[in-house]
Design an enzyme around this catalytic site. Structure first.
Site, PDB file in Angstrom:
ATOM      1  N   SER A   1      44.083  28.460 -20.166  1.00 30.96           N
ATOM      2  CA  SER A   1      43.119  28.843 -21.167  1.00 30.96           C
ATOM      3  C   SER A   1      41.434  28.377 -21.009  1.00 30.96           C
ATOM      4  O   SER A   1      40.784  28.611 -21.545  1.00 30.96           O
ATOM      5  CB  SER A   1      43.543  27.898 -22.451  1.00 30.96           C
ATOM      6  OG  SER A   1      44.693  28.597 -23.129  1.00 30.96           O
TER       7      SER A   1
ATOM      8  N   LYS B   1      38.946  30.860 -21.522  1.00 32.22           N
ATOM      9  CA  LYS B   1      38.091  31.009 -22.681  1.00 32.22           C
ATOM     10  C   LYS B   1      36.574  30.701 -22.723  1.00 32.22           C
ATOM     11  O   LYS B   1      35.802  30.727 -23.523  1.00 32.22           O
ATOM     12  CB  LYS B   1      38.791  30.221 -23.789  1.00 32.22           C
ATOM     13  CG  LYS B   1      40.212  30.852 -24.026  1.00 32.22           C
ATOM     14  CD  LYS B   1      40.905  30.198 -25.309  1.00 32.22           C
ATOM     15  CE  LYS B   1      42.298  30.583 -25.664  1.00 32.22           C
ATOM     16  NZ  LYS B   1      43.358  30.130 -25.085  1.00 32.22           N
TER      17      LYS B   1
ATOM     18  N   SER C   1      42.200  26.442 -29.115  1.00 34.19           N
ATOM     19  CA  SER C   1      42.631  27.176 -27.877  1.00 34.19           C
ATOM     20  C   SER C   1      43.263  28.557 -28.366  1.00 34.19           C
ATOM     21  O   SER C   1      44.173  28.895 -27.767  1.00 34.19           O
ATOM     22  CB  SER C   1      43.297  26.311 -26.894  1.00 34.19           C
ATOM     23  OG  SER C   1      43.429  27.115 -25.773  1.00 34.19           O
TER      24      SER C   1
END
Length: 395
Positions: free
Chosen positions: A69, A72, A129
């Site tokens: 993640s 991102k 997230s």
């Protein structure tokens, strides 16, 4: 005795043969800067000072790995850049597609057709997230997630991220989706130039759908935001392949540090090793502020521009990194502007630099300077009037 002597001889021969190989392997996998290993359990790690980009610690920083993640960070960067360009507002409504709502893993449980503001979508990405929020924003800005991912890779190339390739906007496992600790530090540093982002990444808890019958509680996946002084971001990551990853940033006494670890065995170890990296940076280094973001450094003449002169300004705050106890007298500062700038001039055009060097001439930092505003090309009549005026002044 003969048997023991024979075994001892074998041991010595094996040690002599394999020892150089072991040392070479240790040197290859260990920190490159010769300092102690602050992140012994991480597969790769890097720590930089944000203003100058100076590397303070490095362990396999260019190794390609799944970023989970932490992907991102690039998604948020493109969102913040769109806001800065005026293409997007925090109050704009973003509609959730069925595809975005179907994302698994970490999510804010968006429903197909649900509308949410850009501000709340960023909260969902930065704090919780949310994979679904990432795809919803990607589709909103890129038309499709694939179109947005193309922009992600283009931006990575512009930033000099040589060991990165994105396949999606959220970091869910995908073939050929990879990055490196060094590249993550680069895009994290770029994201932090948008000072408003830490309003989101530095929030420990918040709510979405506050006025609805079912408000959604957000808790930051980066616990260091709450438990380490000065931490206000940036992004966690985890998949079975990537293990536990984190790009974290902390600011104390005008110095901002970015620490990245990848492939950690668990959350506790990840947070502990990042904390150790921060402790080292804040104990041994300091910064001397030089310029504020957007500060005018010098003016420069624009040839054939509607405005004959513009200010050269800094794109972000500028500091000089020094070891604690070191004097600023050991460094020199030089501003060098382009000899000639021709209209039209865009705000993204580099028109000069600030060079910071040691007394012996070694360059330790170079800061690009940009026009304070865009300048269009003057018309023929304006140029003629200006030329005529200069002629008469000469007489």
């Amino acid at each position: 005795m003969k048997r023991n002597g024979y075994l001892a001889l074998c041991f010595i021969m094996c040690f002599t043969f394999f020892s150089p190989m072991v040392v070479a392997a240790a040197e290859k996998s260990g920190p490159k800067n010769g300092e102690m290993n602050f992140a012994p359990h991480a597969r790769s790690a890097v720590m930089i000072e944000a203003d100058t980009g100076t590397v303070l610690y490095d362990k396999n920083a260019n190794e390609k790995m799944p970023p989970a993640s932490i992907t991102k960070v690039m998604t948020m960067l493109l969102i913040m850049e769109a806001i800065e360009r005026g293409e997007l507002k925090l109050t704009d409504k973003v509609r959730t597609s069925e595809r975005a709502a179907s994302m698994g893993g970490s999510q804010i449980f968006l429903q197909p057709g649900e509308e949410m503001t850009v501000e709340d979508m960023i909260k969902g990405i930065a704090i919780a997230s949310g994979n679904d929020a990432s795809v919803a924003m990607a589709e909103h800005l890129g038309g499709t997630e694939e179109g947005f991912v193309t922009r992600m890779n283009e931006r990575a190339k512009q930033l000099g991220m040589k060991n990165t390739h994105f396949v999606n906007s959220n970091g869910l496992p995908a073939e050929n989706h990879y990055s490196s600790a060094q590249d993550i530090a680069i895009m994290s540093r770029e994201l932090l130039k948008h000072e408003g982002i830490t309003k989101f990444t530095g929030t420990y808890q918040d709510y979405l759908r506050k006025d609805s019958a079912s408000p959604f509680w957000l808790v930051n996946t980066n616990r260091l935001v709450r438990f380490y002084e000065g931490v206000d971001g940036l992004k966690t990551g985890y998949t079975g392949e990537a293990k536990y990853c984190l790009t974290a940033t902390a600011k104390r006494n005008n110095m901002r540090v970015i620490a990245v670890v990848m492939g950690e065995p668990d959350v506790k170890t990840r947070n502990s090793e990042v904390s150790t990296m921060f402790n080292y940076a804040f104990t041994h280094f300091q910064v001397m502020p030089m310029y504020k973001k957007g500060e005018a450094v010098q003016s420069i003449t624009v040839d054939k521009g509607q405005q004959p002169q513009i200010n050269a300004v800094t794109p972000h705050s500028v500091s000089m990194l020094m070891k604690k106890g070191e004097s600023a007298d050991h460094y020199t500062r030089e501003v060098v502007l382009n000899q000639r700038v021709n209209a039209p001039v865009s705000k993204e055009q580099v028109i000069g630099h600030i060079f910071i060097r040691t007394k012996d001439g070694k360059e330790v930092n170079r800061i690009d300077l940009y026009p304070e505003q865009a300048v269009a090309k003057a018309g023929m009549w304006e140029i003629l009037k200006r030329t005529t005026k200069n002629v008469f002044i000469g007489y």
